[in-house]
Write a protein that holds these residues in place. Sequence first.
Motif, PDB file in Angstrom:
ATOM      1  N   GLN A   1     -33.708  12.217  14.689  1.00 40.35           N
ATOM      2  CA  GLN A   1     -33.544  11.520  13.421  1.00 40.35           C
ATOM      3  C   GLN A   1     -34.377  12.178  12.336  1.00 40.35           C
ATOM      4  O   GLN A   1     -35.456  12.713  12.598  1.00 40.35           O
ATOM      5  CB  GLN A   1     -33.979  10.064  13.563  1.00 40.35           C
ATOM      6  CG  GLN A   1     -33.135   9.267  14.519  1.00 40.35           C
ATOM      7  CD  GLN A   1     -33.654   7.854  14.694  1.00 40.35           C
ATOM      8  OE1 GLN A   1     -34.539   7.408  13.989  1.00 40.35           O
ATOM      9  NE2 GLN A   1     -33.091   7.151  15.647  1.00 40.35           N
ATOM     10  N   ALA A   2     -33.884  12.084  11.115  1.00 38.25           N
ATOM     11  CA  ALA A   2     -34.659  12.559   9.974  1.00 38.25           C
ATOM     12  C   ALA A   2     -35.813  11.592   9.728  1.00 38.25           C
ATOM     13  O   ALA A   2     -35.702  10.396   9.987  1.00 38.25           O
ATOM     14  CB  ALA A   2     -33.777  12.631   8.736  1.00 38.25           C
ATOM     15  N   GLU A   3     -36.914  12.109   9.255  1.00 40.14           N
ATOM     16  CA  GLU A   3     -38.069  11.288   8.897  1.00 40.14           C
ATOM     17  C   GLU A   3     -38.263  11.364   7.396  1.00 40.14           C
ATOM     18  O   GLU A   3     -37.980  12.387   6.779  1.00 40.14           O
ATOM     19  CB  GLU A   3     -39.330  11.799   9.589  1.00 40.14           C
ATOM     20  CG  GLU A   3     -39.283  11.677  11.092  1.00 40.14           C
ATOM     21  CD  GLU A   3     -40.536  12.214  11.758  1.00 40.14           C
ATOM     22  OE1 GLU A   3     -41.439  12.722  11.056  1.00 40.14           O
ATOM     23  OE2 GLU A   3     -40.608  12.135  12.986  1.00 40.14           O
ATOM     24  N   PHE A   4     -38.752  10.298   6.813  1.00 39.38           N
ATOM     25  CA  PHE A   4     -39.036  10.255   5.385  1.00 39.38           C
ATOM     26  C   PHE A   4     -40.506  10.595   5.199  1.00 39.38           C
ATOM     27  O   PHE A   4     -41.377   9.892   5.717  1.00 39.38           O
ATOM     28  CB  PHE A   4     -38.731   8.854   4.843  1.00 39.38           C
ATOM     29  CG  PHE A   4     -38.884   8.736   3.366  1.00 39.38           C
ATOM     30  CD1 PHE A   4     -37.928   9.260   2.512  1.00 39.38           C
ATOM     31  CD2 PHE A   4     -39.975   8.085   2.820  1.00 39.38           C
ATOM     32  CE1 PHE A   4     -38.068   9.142   1.144  1.00 39.38           C
ATOM     33  CE2 PHE A   4     -40.124   7.967   1.460  1.00 39.38           C
ATOM     34  CZ  PHE A   4     -39.165   8.498   0.613  1.00 39.38           C
ATOM     35  N   TRP A   5     -40.803  11.658   4.495  1.00 34.09           N
ATOM     36  CA  TRP A   5     -42.180  12.107   4.266  1.00 34.09           C
ATOM     37  C   TRP A   5     -42.487  12.036   2.785  1.00 34.09           C
ATOM     38  O   TRP A   5     -41.589  11.959   1.950  1.00 34.09           O
ATOM     39  CB  TRP A   5     -42.360  13.535   4.749  1.00 34.09           C
ATOM     40  CG  TRP A   5     -42.320  13.711   6.234  1.00 34.09           C
ATOM     41  CD1 TRP A   5     -41.802  12.857   7.166  1.00 34.09           C
ATOM     42  CD2 TRP A   5     -42.831  14.810   6.983  1.00 34.09           C
ATOM     43  NE1 TRP A   5     -41.941  13.369   8.430  1.00 34.09           N
ATOM     44  CE2 TRP A   5     -42.568  14.575   8.337  1.00 34.09           C
ATOM     45  CE3 TRP A   5     -43.463  15.990   6.619  1.00 34.09           C
ATOM     46  CZ2 TRP A   5     -42.947  15.467   9.328  1.00 34.09           C
ATOM     47  CZ3 TRP A   5     -43.821  16.879   7.611  1.00 34.09           C
ATOM     48  CH2 TRP A   5     -43.575  16.617   8.952  1.00 34.09           C
TER      49      TRP A   5
ATOM     50  N   GLN B   1     -34.673  -3.573   9.523  1.00 35.32           N
ATOM     51  CA  GLN B   1     -33.805  -2.649  10.252  1.00 35.32           C
ATOM     52  C   GLN B   1     -32.579  -3.374  10.804  1.00 35.32           C
ATOM     53  O   GLN B   1     -31.454  -2.865  10.728  1.00 35.32           O
ATOM     54  CB  GLN B   1     -34.571  -1.976  11.389  1.00 35.32           C
ATOM     55  CG  GLN B   1     -35.584  -0.971  10.920  1.00 35.32           C
ATOM     56  CD  GLN B   1     -36.361  -0.365  12.074  1.00 35.32           C
ATOM     57  OE1 GLN B   1     -35.927  -0.394  13.223  1.00 35.32           O
ATOM     58  NE2 GLN B   1     -37.517   0.201  11.766  1.00 35.32           N
TER      59      GLN B   1
ATOM     60  N   PRO C   1     -29.853   5.104  11.477  1.00 41.38           N
ATOM     61  CA  PRO C   1     -30.772   6.221  11.235  1.00 41.38           C
ATOM     62  C   PRO C   1     -30.000   7.512  10.960  1.00 41.38           C
ATOM     63  O   PRO C   1     -28.933   7.745  11.530  1.00 41.38           O
ATOM     64  CB  PRO C   1     -31.580   6.316  12.527  1.00 41.38           C
ATOM     65  CG  PRO C   1     -31.518   4.942  13.107  1.00 41.38           C
ATOM     66  CD  PRO C   1     -30.135   4.430  12.744  1.00 41.38           C
ATOM     67  N   TYR C   2     -30.567   8.345  10.117  1.00 47.78           N
ATOM     68  CA  TYR C   2     -29.919   9.580   9.687  1.00 47.78           C
ATOM     69  C   TYR C   2     -30.152  10.704  10.690  1.00 47.78           C
ATOM     70  O   TYR C   2     -31.290  11.022  11.026  1.00 47.78           O
ATOM     71  CB  TYR C   2     -30.472   9.988   8.318  1.00 47.78           C
ATOM     72  CG  TYR C   2     -29.981  11.312   7.820  1.00 47.78           C
ATOM     73  CD1 TYR C   2     -28.692  11.449   7.312  1.00 47.78           C
ATOM     74  CD2 TYR C   2     -30.797  12.433   7.862  1.00 47.78           C
ATOM     75  CE1 TYR C   2     -28.230  12.669   6.854  1.00 47.78           C
ATOM     76  CE2 TYR C   2     -30.346  13.660   7.402  1.00 47.78           C
ATOM     77  CZ  TYR C   2     -29.061  13.766   6.899  1.00 47.78           C
ATOM     78  OH  TYR C   2     -28.615  14.977   6.453  1.00 47.78           O
ATOM     79  N   THR C   3     -29.061  11.262  11.174  1.00 52.44           N
ATOM     80  CA  THR C   3     -29.110  12.452  12.033  1.00 52.44           C
ATOM     81  C   THR C   3     -27.962  13.367  11.642  1.00 52.44           C
ATOM     82  O   THR C   3     -26.883  12.902  11.258  1.00 52.44           O
ATOM     83  CB  THR C   3     -28.957  12.110  13.532  1.00 52.44           C
ATOM     84  OG1 THR C   3     -27.710  11.445  13.715  1.00 52.44           O
ATOM     85  CG2 THR C   3     -30.071  11.243  14.041  1.00 52.44           C
TER      86      THR C   3
ATOM     87  N   GLU D   1     -34.743   4.291   2.988  1.00 53.64           N
ATOM     88  CA  GLU D   1     -35.812   4.458   3.962  1.00 53.64           C
ATOM     89  C   GLU D   1     -36.296   3.069   4.350  1.00 53.64           C
ATOM     90  O   GLU D   1     -36.185   2.125   3.581  1.00 53.64           O
ATOM     91  CB  GLU D   1     -36.955   5.320   3.420  1.00 53.64           C
ATOM     92  CG  GLU D   1     -37.526   4.882   2.100  1.00 53.64           C
ATOM     93  CD  GLU D   1     -36.811   5.444   0.871  1.00 53.64           C
ATOM     94  OE1 GLU D   1     -37.175   5.016  -0.237  1.00 53.64           O
ATOM     95  OE2 GLU D   1     -35.894   6.271   0.986  1.00 53.64           O
TER      96      GLU D   1
ATOM     97  N   GLU E   1     -40.901   1.968  10.025  1.00 49.14           N
ATOM     98  CA  GLU E   1     -40.627   1.986  11.454  1.00 49.14           C
ATOM     99  C   GLU E   1     -40.847   0.624  12.119  1.00 49.14           C
ATOM    100  O   GLU E   1     -40.118   0.238  13.027  1.00 49.14           O
ATOM    101  CB  GLU E   1     -41.518   3.072  12.062  1.00 49.14           C
ATOM    102  CG  GLU E   1     -41.867   2.972  13.479  1.00 49.14           C
ATOM    103  CD  GLU E   1     -42.823   4.075  13.926  1.00 49.14           C
ATOM    104  OE1 GLU E   1     -42.807   4.330  15.129  1.00 49.14           O
ATOM    105  OE2 GLU E   1     -43.565   4.652  13.107  1.00 49.14           O
TER     106      GLU E   1
END
Length: 169
Positions: free
Chosen positions: A161-165, A142, A152-154, A133, A136
Amino acid sequence: MTLPTPEAVSAVTITLAEYTDSRHAKDILALMDEYSRHPFGGGVPLPDRCWAELPAKLASFPGAFSVIAYSDGEAVGLVNCFTGFSTFACQPLVNIHDVIVSARVRGKGLCAEMLDFVAREAKKQGCCKLTMEVLEKNRIAQLAYRKAGFKPYTLDEEFGQAEFWQRYL
């Protein structure tokens, strides 16, 4: 592994950390503290609990491994990793949790060399991929990660794109 640095005569040595080695433990803590004090690391010193317990906790955590880079005998880089599992690939993966390049050696390609070292270690462990991760607004990181082959992960561009929560407990 010894690698030439782009702008220096001295060589960089990258190695797997031994958490029970007092020098490696000290170097991990010093680099983590440098990272923690940076705004992208939270902007505060590493907590006392980490100073007291982190190397031992890492040593006892299944699947944890760290990579340390040394230049002229001084610790200048650290990558902390944890083995996970990809259900879609039905194989282990490595999550890169911390990437630290000391301010005094940034911009010389050390990040990419450490990430390549991690990739080789992950392949030895039968892993299918590396994950990480990144904040942003950490554009410099980056850029370094993209140069090292990350993106970025898709799963499907249509869904983004996937988000890190996170959720603190």
